[in-house]
Design a protein around this motif. Structure first.
Motif, mmCIF file in Angstrom:
data_model
loop_
_atom_site.group_PDB
_atom_site.id
_atom_site.type_symbol
_atom_site.label_atom_id
_atom_site.label_comp_id
_atom_site.label_asym_id
_atom_site.label_seq_id
_atom_site.Cartn_x
_atom_site.Cartn_y
_atom_site.Cartn_z
ATOM 1 N N ILE A 10 22.125 28.093 -38.713
ATOM 2 C CA ILE A 10 23.246 27.223 -39.072
ATOM 3 C C ILE A 10 22.815 25.792 -39.426
ATOM 4 O O ILE A 10 23.404 25.179 -40.315
ATOM 5 N N VAL A 11 21.781 25.272 -38.797
ATOM 6 C CA VAL A 11 21.352 23.899 -39.136
ATOM 7 C C VAL A 11 20.750 23.847 -40.540
ATOM 8 O O VAL A 11 21.181 23.014 -41.359
ATOM 9 N N LEU A 15 22.384 21.820 -43.794
ATOM 10 C CA LEU A 15 21.622 20.850 -44.585
ATOM 11 C C LEU A 15 21.577 21.251 -46.057
ATOM 12 O O LEU A 15 21.699 20.394 -46.942
ATOM 13 N N THR A 16 21.421 22.537 -46.332
ATOM 14 C CA THR A 16 21.424 23.025 -47.708
ATOM 15 C C THR A 16 22.788 22.787 -48.358
ATOM 16 O O THR A 16 22.877 22.345 -49.503
ATOM 17 N N LEU A 17 23.835 23.043 -47.622
ATOM 18 C CA LEU A 17 25.184 22.832 -48.133
ATOM 19 C C LEU A 17 25.431 21.352 -48.435
ATOM 20 O O LEU A 17 25.997 21.008 -49.478
ATOM 21 N N LEU A 18 24.986 20.482 -47.549
ATOM 22 C CA LEU A 18 25.118 19.044 -47.798
ATOM 23 C C LEU A 18 24.325 18.626 -49.037
ATOM 24 O O LEU A 18 24.797 17.802 -49.833
ATOM 25 N N LEU A 20 23.712 20.497 -51.637
ATOM 26 C CA LEU A 20 24.488 20.956 -52.789
ATOM 27 C C LEU A 20 25.702 20.063 -53.041
ATOM 28 O O LEU A 20 26.054 19.806 -54.196
ATOM 29 N N MET A 21 26.314 19.578 -51.979
ATOM 30 C CA MET A 21 27.515 18.758 -52.120
ATOM 31 C C MET A 21 27.221 17.365 -52.678
ATOM 32 O O MET A 21 28.111 16.729 -53.256
ATOM 33 N N PHE A 22 25.994 16.898 -52.495
ATOM 34 C CA PHE A 22 25.669 15.543 -52.952
ATOM 35 C C PHE A 22 24.676 15.505 -54.112
ATOM 36 O O PHE A 22 24.750 14.624 -54.950
ATOM 37 N N LEU A 23 23.737 16.420 -54.150
ATOM 38 C CA LEU A 23 22.671 16.322 -55.135
ATOM 39 C C LEU A 23 22.496 17.557 -56.003
ATOM 40 O O LEU A 23 21.956 17.474 -57.099
#
Length: 140
Positions: A10-11, A15-18, A20-23
């Motif tokens: 989950i960690v 981090l991967t999702l974040l 994708l959401m920003f960069l």
């Protein structure tokens, strides 16, 4: 067994999702801060104005499916097994992320994203209950 795997994955998943959401996914910094606050209407407009179904599926369903794993957070934080508490914590967190997208101009603050992401968490919570009920010996 599943809980141990979830705790490990989950960690990095978050981090991967974040990322994708920003960069990720061709993100760029907007010249101005962007905000969309009309619930559901912006998603319907997006669907209407998008030619390809692939983009619709990736964006709309992706906003739901990518957040299903967060419905299992009760496996790590027992107080989040309660749906109301889970949704309160999640909505608070996703509003912060959307606000960061707005203030950094690395995305658009979209109410529809909050709604779709929260629906994904809810589906994950339902799936978690089902997994616990049907496969209790595998979950431990």
């Amino acid at each position: 067994m599943l809980k141990k795997f979830y705790k490990i994955i989950i960690v990095p998943y978050t981090l991967t999702l974040l990322y994708l959401m920003f960069l990720g996914m061709g993100r760029f910094q907007y010249e101005d801060n962007q905000i969309t606050v009309e619930p559901i209407l912006s998603t319907l407009e997006f669907i209407h104005n998008t030619i390809g179904w692939k983009e619709i599926v990736v964006i709309v369903l992706g906003n739901i499916l990518m957040f299903i794993p967060f419905g299992f957070l009760g496996w790590i934080f027992p107080q989040l097994k309660d749906l109301k508490r889970l949704l309160y914590v999640f909505v608070s967190s996703i509003v912060i992320v959307e606000a960061l997208q707005y203030f950094t101009r690395m995305g658009i603050f979209e109410v529809d994203d909050i709604i779709l992401n929260t629906f994904g968490v809810y589906l994950g919570w339902l799936l978690c209950r089902l997994v616990e009920k049907k496969f209790s010996r595998l979950v431990l």
